[in-house]
Design a protein around this motif. Structure first.
Motif, short mmCIF file in Angstrom:
data_model
loop_
_atom_site.label_atom_id
_atom_site.label_comp_id
_atom_site.label_asym_id
_atom_site.label_seq_id
_atom_site.Cartn_x
_atom_site.Cartn_y
_atom_site.Cartn_z
N PRO A 192 0.80 -1.24 0.00
CA PRO A 192 0.00 0.00 0.00
C PRO A 192 0.82 1.28 0.00
CG PRO A 192 -0.09 -1.09 2.15
CD PRO A 192 0.54 -2.06 1.20
N GLU A 193 1.96 1.27 0.68
CA GLU A 193 2.77 2.49 0.74
C GLU A 193 3.31 2.90 -0.63
OE1 GLU A 193 3.79 0.22 4.64
OE2 GLU A 193 3.15 -0.23 2.59
N LEU A 194 3.40 1.94 -1.55
CA LEU A 194 3.94 2.24 -2.87
C LEU A 194 2.87 2.66 -3.88
CD1 LEU A 194 6.73 -0.42 -3.58
CD2 LEU A 194 6.97 1.94 -2.79
N GLY A 220 11.37 -2.05 -15.00
CA GLY A 220 10.81 -0.75 -14.69
C GLY A 220 11.29 -0.14 -13.39
N TRP A 221 10.97 -0.80 -12.27
CA TRP A 221 11.42 -0.28 -10.98
C TRP A 221 11.62 -1.40 -9.97
CZ3 TRP A 221 7.43 1.81 -7.08
CH2 TRP A 221 6.17 1.23 -7.27
N GLY A 222 11.53 -2.63 -10.44
CA GLY A 222 11.87 -3.75 -9.58
C GLY A 222 13.37 -3.80 -9.34
N LEU A 223 13.78 -4.58 -8.35
CA LEU A 223 15.19 -4.68 -7.99
C LEU A 223 15.63 -6.14 -7.90
CD1 LEU A 223 15.43 -1.97 -5.18
CD2 LEU A 223 16.28 -1.78 -7.53
N VAL A 232 8.84 -6.71 -4.73
CA VAL A 232 8.81 -6.92 -3.29
C VAL A 232 10.14 -6.47 -2.66
CG1 VAL A 232 8.59 -8.64 -1.46
CG2 VAL A 232 7.10 -8.75 -3.47
N LEU A 233 11.26 -6.75 -3.33
CA LEU A 233 12.53 -6.24 -2.81
C LEU A 233 12.53 -4.72 -2.78
CD1 LEU A 233 15.39 -8.49 -4.24
CD2 LEU A 233 13.90 -8.86 -2.27
N ARG A 234 11.99 -4.10 -3.82
CA ARG A 234 11.86 -2.64 -3.81
C ARG A 234 11.02 -2.19 -2.61
NH1 ARG A 234 13.84 2.08 -5.57
NH2 ARG A 234 14.11 1.27 -7.69
N TYR A 235 9.91 -2.86 -2.38
CA TYR A 235 9.01 -2.50 -1.29
C TYR A 235 9.71 -2.60 0.07
CZ TYR A 235 4.95 -2.88 1.85
OH TYR A 235 4.04 -2.71 2.86
N LEU A 236 10.45 -3.68 0.28
CA LEU A 236 11.13 -3.86 1.56
C LEU A 236 12.14 -2.73 1.80
CD1 LEU A 236 11.76 -7.71 1.55
CD2 LEU A 236 9.84 -6.46 2.55
N LEU A 237 12.89 -2.37 0.77
CA LEU A 237 13.88 -1.31 0.94
C LEU A 237 13.25 0.06 1.11
CD1 LEU A 237 16.65 -2.40 -1.58
CD2 LEU A 237 16.66 -2.64 0.91
N GLU A 238 12.12 0.27 0.48
CA GLU A 238 11.45 1.58 0.57
C GLU A 238 10.77 1.78 1.92
OE1 GLU A 238 11.59 4.01 -1.54
OE2 GLU A 238 12.18 3.14 -3.46
N GLN A 290 12.04 -5.92 10.55
CA GLN A 290 10.90 -5.24 9.94
C GLN A 290 10.60 -5.81 8.56
OE1 GLN A 290 11.79 -1.05 9.86
NE2 GLN A 290 11.71 -0.83 12.10
N ALA A 291 11.64 -6.07 7.79
CA ALA A 291 11.46 -6.59 6.43
C ALA A 291 10.84 -7.98 6.45
CB ALA A 291 12.80 -6.60 5.70
#
Length: 321
Positions: free
Chosen positions: A65-67, A139-142, A172-178, A185-186
């Protein structure tokens, strides 16, 4: 002369380093527009249907949701019929890579093994929600990365050819880092997220390092140590082991420890590029320092939050000598 001829036959891969800020000023969009013809091949046929688009958006909103504001900002700039759906990473074709990784406190070392033609090869410094540096794809995945809090993550394929509705591990990796400061927490964020194919995720911060197994048919499970190749808690079939050498590589990385030189040598460094199992780069993240060095047998490239430099490198792939 023979060595010169051998060097001429080596595959080459171009890597780029770009700064995209928060994605609002057009730099990210200009890069992605240029990549779009290749990127759009990632989208499933179902994702191109109205029902598929709706399902992908709902899955993204429910679990990341934060993304959502970032997704809206980026997809508006892409301005393509399927742009938003692709960027959700909830309707992406399954991809099966190689890869080996090992984590210790304050250090994450990984080899990314894939087909050179199918890897974007873009090292991105961004500030979508917070400062993040990582190797971008789709696109913006990591594929791997770190954030300004000292958290680093990377992935390997989990070895089982299972695919169900869910999110691609790249986003999901992008989400965890953001959104996370620490490994704990991750892990709490990662556990309930549906992942579309089996993956191994290694996470590192100042206090601990851990590898977990995730996938569409299992609950998140912690590995015995912070190491991973391309299987999870069971051996792969003999034919698959012969092809990928996953158990051999896992034993090798455990024996070597976090050693860059070992990662640049067989069996950890792989040369089967035509089979999609050649090593494209070795990444060494030191998240406490905010620094990453990408290594190849003949050169290296260091970037950091304090000193990120845009540029292009064309590197020779394959072992030296």
């Amino acid at each position: 002369m023979a060595q010169q001829q051998q060097q001429k036959k080596k595959k080459k891969k171009t890597f780029r380093a770009i700064e995209v800020g928060d994605g609002a000023d057009g730099r990210w969009a200009a890069h992605v527009q240029a990549q779009w013809p290749q990127m759009e091949t990632w989208l499933t046929e179902e994702g191109r249907t109205p029902a598929g688009r709706t399902e992908a958006r709902a899955l993204f909103e429910a679990h990341l949701p934060e993304l959502v504001p970032v997704l809206d900002r980026l997809s508006a700039q892409v301005d393509r019929p399927d742009g938003e759906t692709l960027l959700t990473h909830a309707a992406i074709r399954p991809f099966f890579s190689g890869c080996t990784q090992i984590g210790t406190r304050q250090s994450l070392l990984c080899n990314y093994d894939f087909n050179p033609a199918d890897c974007e090869g873009t090292l991105v410094s961004s500030h979508f929600l917070r400062p993040v540096i990582g190797m971008q794809d789709a696109g913006w995945g990591l594929l791997d990365g770190m954030n300004d809090a000292g958290l680093a993550v990377s992935l390997t394929f989990g070895g089982r050819f299972v695919h169900r509705p869910g999110l691609a591990i790249l986003i999901v990796l992008r989400y965890l880092l953001e959104t996370c400061d620490t490994v704990d927490q991750a892990l709490a964020k990662l556990a309930p997220i549906p992942i579309c194919i089996p993956q191994n995720v290694t996470l590192v911060d100042a206090a601990r390092a851990v590898t977990v197994y995730v996938g569409p048919d299992i609950a998140m499970t912690e590995a015995p140590d912070a190491c991973a190749a391309n299987h999870q808690d069971r051996p792969v079939p003999a034919e698959q082991e012969q092809f990928t050498r996953t158990q051999e590589r896992l034993a090798a990385v455990r024996a070597a420890g976090p050693d860059v030189a070992a990662m640049l040598r067989p069996p950890l460094y792989q040369g089967a590029y035509d089979d999609g199992l050649g090593t494209l780069y070795t990444a060494h993240y030191r998240p406490g320092e905010g620094r990453v060095t990408y290594h190849w047998p003949s050169e290296s490239w260091t970037q950091s939050f304090d000193d990120f430099t845009e540029g292009v490198r064309s590197v020779a792939l394959g072992p030296t000598g």
